[in-house]
Design a protein around this motif. Structure first.
Motif, mmCIF file in Angstrom:
data_model
loop_
_atom_site.group_PDB
_atom_site.id
_atom_site.type_symbol
_atom_site.label_atom_id
_atom_site.label_comp_id
_atom_site.label_asym_id
_atom_site.label_seq_id
_atom_site.Cartn_x
_atom_site.Cartn_y
_atom_site.Cartn_z
ATOM 1 N N GLN A 134 -18.241 -31.971 -41.451
ATOM 2 C CA GLN A 134 -19.208 -31.079 -40.803
ATOM 3 C C GLN A 134 -19.692 -31.671 -39.484
ATOM 4 O O GLN A 134 -19.823 -30.967 -38.474
ATOM 5 C CB GLN A 134 -20.403 -30.813 -41.730
ATOM 6 N N GLN A 135 -19.957 -32.950 -39.466
ATOM 7 C CA GLN A 135 -20.404 -33.593 -38.229
ATOM 8 C C GLN A 135 -19.302 -33.554 -37.173
ATOM 9 O O GLN A 135 -19.592 -33.392 -35.977
ATOM 10 C CB GLN A 135 -20.822 -35.034 -38.519
ATOM 11 N N LEU A 136 -18.059 -33.663 -37.610
ATOM 12 C CA LEU A 136 -16.934 -33.589 -36.676
ATOM 13 C C LEU A 136 -16.831 -32.191 -36.074
ATOM 14 O O LEU A 136 -16.633 -32.025 -34.859
ATOM 15 C CB LEU A 136 -15.639 -33.956 -37.393
ATOM 16 N N ILE A 137 -17.009 -31.169 -36.916
ATOM 17 C CA ILE A 137 -16.963 -29.786 -36.429
ATOM 18 C C ILE A 137 -18.097 -29.526 -35.443
ATOM 19 O O ILE A 137 -17.895 -28.923 -34.380
ATOM 20 C CB ILE A 137 -17.040 -28.796 -37.608
ATOM 21 N N VAL A 138 -19.289 -29.999 -35.791
ATOM 22 C CA VAL A 138 -20.444 -29.818 -34.902
ATOM 23 C C VAL A 138 -20.189 -30.496 -33.560
ATOM 24 O O VAL A 138 -20.447 -29.919 -32.492
ATOM 25 C CB VAL A 138 -21.724 -30.361 -35.560
ATOM 26 N N ALA A 139 -19.663 -31.708 -33.589
ATOM 27 C CA ALA A 139 -19.390 -32.436 -32.349
ATOM 28 C C ALA A 139 -18.374 -31.698 -31.488
ATOM 29 O O ALA A 139 -18.542 -31.592 -30.260
ATOM 30 C CB ALA A 139 -18.881 -33.845 -32.670
ATOM 31 N N ARG A 140 -17.326 -31.173 -32.099
ATOM 32 C CA ARG A 140 -16.329 -30.417 -31.337
ATOM 33 C C ARG A 140 -16.950 -29.198 -30.679
ATOM 34 O O ARG A 140 -16.677 -28.894 -29.506
ATOM 35 C CB ARG A 140 -15.193 -29.978 -32.262
ATOM 36 N N ARG A 141 -17.786 -28.491 -31.428
ATOM 37 C CA ARG A 141 -18.406 -27.275 -30.893
ATOM 38 C C ARG A 141 -19.369 -27.594 -29.755
ATOM 39 O O ARG A 141 -19.389 -26.919 -28.729
ATOM 40 C CB ARG A 141 -19.141 -26.532 -32.014
ATOM 41 N N VAL A 142 -20.178 -28.615 -29.948
ATOM 42 C CA VAL A 142 -21.179 -28.962 -28.939
ATOM 43 C C VAL A 142 -20.518 -29.486 -27.669
ATOM 44 O O VAL A 142 -20.927 -29.154 -26.545
ATOM 45 C CB VAL A 142 -22.172 -29.996 -29.510
ATOM 46 N N LEU A 143 -19.467 -30.292 -27.824
ATOM 47 C CA LEU A 143 -18.804 -30.903 -26.673
ATOM 48 C C LEU A 143 -17.700 -30.028 -26.087
ATOM 49 O O LEU A 143 -17.154 -30.348 -25.027
ATOM 50 C CB LEU A 143 -18.205 -32.256 -27.083
ATOM 51 N N LEU A 148 -14.678 -29.459 -27.375
ATOM 52 C CA LEU A 148 -13.389 -30.119 -27.536
ATOM 53 C C LEU A 148 -12.598 -29.500 -28.681
ATOM 54 O O LEU A 148 -13.173 -28.946 -29.624
ATOM 55 C CB LEU A 148 -13.590 -31.618 -27.812
ATOM 56 N N THR A 149 -11.291 -29.590 -28.623
ATOM 57 C CA THR A 149 -10.428 -29.075 -29.676
ATOM 58 C C THR A 149 -10.258 -30.132 -30.758
ATOM 59 O O THR A 149 -10.625 -31.299 -30.594
ATOM 60 C CB THR A 149 -9.048 -28.708 -29.114
ATOM 61 N N SER A 150 -9.623 -29.702 -31.868
ATOM 62 C CA SER A 150 -9.376 -30.654 -32.950
ATOM 63 C C SER A 150 -8.401 -31.737 -32.525
ATOM 64 O O SER A 150 -8.445 -32.859 -33.031
ATOM 65 C CB SER A 150 -8.830 -29.900 -34.173
ATOM 66 N N ALA A 151 -7.520 -31.414 -31.599
ATOM 67 C CA ALA A 151 -6.569 -32.426 -31.102
ATOM 68 C C ALA A 151 -7.269 -33.439 -30.195
ATOM 69 O O ALA A 151 -6.886 -34.609 -30.136
ATOM 70 C CB ALA A 151 -5.434 -31.753 -30.336
ATOM 71 N N GLN A 152 -8.311 -32.990 -29.491
ATOM 72 C CA GLN A 152 -9.023 -33.878 -28.570
ATOM 73 C C GLN A 152 -10.030 -34.783 -29.275
ATOM 74 O O GLN A 152 -10.325 -35.872 -28.797
ATOM 75 C CB GLN A 152 -9.735 -33.048 -27.495
ATOM 76 N N LEU A 153 -10.579 -34.289 -30.389
ATOM 77 C CA LEU A 153 -11.585 -35.076 -31.121
ATOM 78 C C LEU A 153 -11.226 -35.060 -32.600
ATOM 79 O O LEU A 153 -11.382 -34.049 -33.264
ATOM 80 C CB LEU A 153 -12.984 -34.497 -30.908
ATOM 81 N N LYS A 154 -10.705 -36.179 -33.074
ATOM 82 C CA LYS A 154 -10.265 -36.280 -34.461
ATOM 83 C C LYS A 154 -11.185 -37.190 -35.277
ATOM 84 O O LYS A 154 -11.837 -38.053 -34.744
ATOM 85 C CB LYS A 154 -8.833 -36.823 -34.521
ATOM 86 N N PRO A 190 -21.161 -15.098 -33.961
ATOM 87 C CA PRO A 190 -20.384 -16.274 -34.368
ATOM 88 C C PRO A 190 -21.321 -17.373 -34.861
ATOM 89 O O PRO A 190 -22.245 -17.775 -34.153
ATOM 90 C CB PRO A 190 -19.674 -16.685 -33.077
ATOM 91 N N ASN A 191 -21.069 -17.861 -36.074
ATOM 92 C CA ASN A 191 -22.003 -18.826 -36.660
ATOM 93 C C ASN A 191 -21.308 -20.072 -37.205
ATOM 94 O O ASN A 191 -21.873 -20.784 -38.042
ATOM 95 C CB ASN A 191 -22.807 -18.159 -37.784
ATOM 96 N N SER A 192 -20.089 -20.343 -36.719
ATOM 97 C CA SER A 192 -19.362 -21.511 -37.233
ATOM 98 C C SER A 192 -20.139 -22.806 -36.996
ATOM 99 O O SER A 192 -20.219 -23.669 -37.881
ATOM 100 C CB SER A 192 -17.985 -21.606 -36.581
ATOM 101 N N LEU A 193 -20.702 -22.964 -35.802
ATOM 102 C CA LEU A 193 -21.487 -24.156 -35.499
ATOM 103 C C LEU A 193 -22.693 -24.248 -36.419
ATOM 104 O O LEU A 193 -22.955 -25.287 -37.036
ATOM 105 C CB LEU A 193 -21.938 -24.133 -34.036
ATOM 106 N N GLU A 194 -23.437 -23.147 -36.519
ATOM 107 C CA GLU A 194 -24.654 -23.150 -37.322
ATOM 108 C C GLU A 194 -24.364 -23.321 -38.814
ATOM 109 O O GLU A 194 -25.136 -23.963 -39.537
ATOM 110 C CB GLU A 194 -25.439 -21.858 -37.081
#
Length: 409
Positions: A392-401, A403-409, A334-338
């Motif tokens: 991209q920064q939003l996606i990275v933050a969700r992955r690292v933390l 959190l779901t898209s509903a939790q971090l918009k 899985p490489n979505s974060l990277e």
């Protein structure tokens, strides 16, 4: 120990791509920057050569590659290198970076190498991959009211018998007028949210699909960018890529598999364009008597040399992130974060480097005497399409933390 050198088996492909960029793309770069919307006929011969290499298997990564998640990962062995594969995705980003050292717009104009081809390679089943083999496919995602948040697309696809009926408007479709087909993202049911978004292959000339206009742009002028209207456009249900089933639990993951592949490719484009600027600026600085000493700290060198060293360090970080994302795809990890990290870093660094090189070169950087001003214009789109810097920064933050898209918009 981490080996930061390019894999030996891909160096011939990398070197061939560099020669093509230098001898075929660079000489016509300014010509098609000024002749916006004119098709670069010189690319036909190059596309035929790439087709031949891909069919013969002589150059893995010469064509559009994809991320497939339906295969069993390599068993991890204990011996050095066991379970580790350098494959088509890594080869693709390496060759794309070299080609964009020549010209980004011309690379995006290459027949049968569109972003839609990567979508097909990533999502299509075996039958579809064979049926659409050799098709030049653009990709239609963005809409007038929906930019980087692809989950909110409003274009609809309604099943009617053995066909889907597509309605909606897509903008900024790369190769939208030239491609043989368009991979269109549409929702099967707006009430089901992200999980209902699917992609469909719509052949050129299909009734109900029309190119409304071609855009005039800041950069990548050699590449046509179209607005496409779909009005009761009917396509066979077999043209839905992947499964028609809507898995609410899976959410947007199926569609995101495409981005896992295309975002490292766009990052590679930014890396190649930035490298072109760095190489030329280094030569111009040397001609001006500026010495860049790699054995001394930047703080004790001239301001121009220190700035150049900082840009090279940023470029190398972006390059390594991109190679990592591609390598993970080759190894079915899985490489979505990277992929998002690589796209965010390379997109930002690419714009920073190309603009900074314009500044360092002074009047030569701002004039059409050199290609530096063109590269700064071309580079900007690479920080925008396939998901903006902020997305991209939003996606990275969700992955690292976690959190779901509903939790971090």
């Amino acid at each position: 120990m981490i080996n930061l050198d390019d894999p030996k088996k891909f160096r011939p492909l990398r070197d061939q791509a560099h020669q093509v960029a230098m001898n075929m793309l660079r000489p016509i770069s300014r010509k098609y920057d000024k002749a916006e919307h004119a098709y670069p006929t010189e690319l036909d011969m190059l596309a035929a050569m790439i087709d031949g290499l891909s069919e013969s298997g002589a150059a893995e990564g010469a064509g559009a590659a994809g991320v497939r998640r339906d295969e069993t990962p390599a068993e991890k062995g204990t011996e050095k290198g066991a379970g580790s594969k350098n494959g088509a995705n890594l080869a693709s980003v390496m060759s794309i970076a070299e080609m964009c050292w020549g010209d980004v717009g011309l690379l995006l104009s290459m027949p049968r190498q569109g972003l839609g081809n990567s979508a097909i390679a990533s999502v299509a089943d075996d039958e579809q991959a064979e049926r659409f083999d050799g098709v030049w496919a653009g990709m239609a995602i963005t809409e007038p009211g929906t930019g980087s948040d692809s989950a909110n697309i409003s274009t609809t696809a309604v099943l009617d018998g053995d066909e889907y009926v597509i309605n909606g408007e897509k903008i900024y479709v790369t190769s939208g007028d030239r491609a043989d087909a368009i991979v269109v993202w549409a929702t099967l049911d707006r009430d089901l949210g992200r999980a209902a978004i699917k992609s469909f292959v719509v052949p050129k000339g299909t009734p109900g699909m029309r190119v409304d206009r071609l855009e005039h742009k800041l950069g990548i002028k050699a590449s046509d960018t179209a607005t496409i209207i779909f009005e009761d456009c009917r396509v066979p249900k077999e043209n839905l890529l992947g499964t028609p089933e809507v898995d609410v639990k899976q959410g947007f993951a199926g569609a995101m598999a495409t981005f896992d592949n295309t975002r490292p490719l766009v990052a590679a484009m930014a890396i190649g364009c930035a490298k072109a600027s760095l190489d030329l600026t280094r030569d111009l600085l040397e001609q001006a008597g500026v010495v860049i000493d790699y054995d001394r700290p930047a703080v004790v060198q001239s301001a121009a040399a220190a700035k150049f060293l900082q840009m090279e360090a940023d470029w190398e970080a972006a390059r390594l992130l991109t190679l990592q994302a591609a390598w993970m795809a080759d190894n079915r990890e899985p490489n979505s974060l990277e992929a998002s990290m690589a796209k965010a870093k390379a997109g930002r660094v690419g714009s920073d480097i190309t603009l900074s090189c314009v500044e360092l070169a002074g009047t030569l950087g701002y004039s059409e005497t050199e290609l530096l001003e063109k590269w700064s214009r071309d580079s900007k789109i690479l920080d925008i399409f396939e998901g903006t810097q902020q997305i991209q920064q939003l996606i990275v933050a969700r992955r690292v933390l976690g959190l779901t898209s509903a939790q971090l918009k």
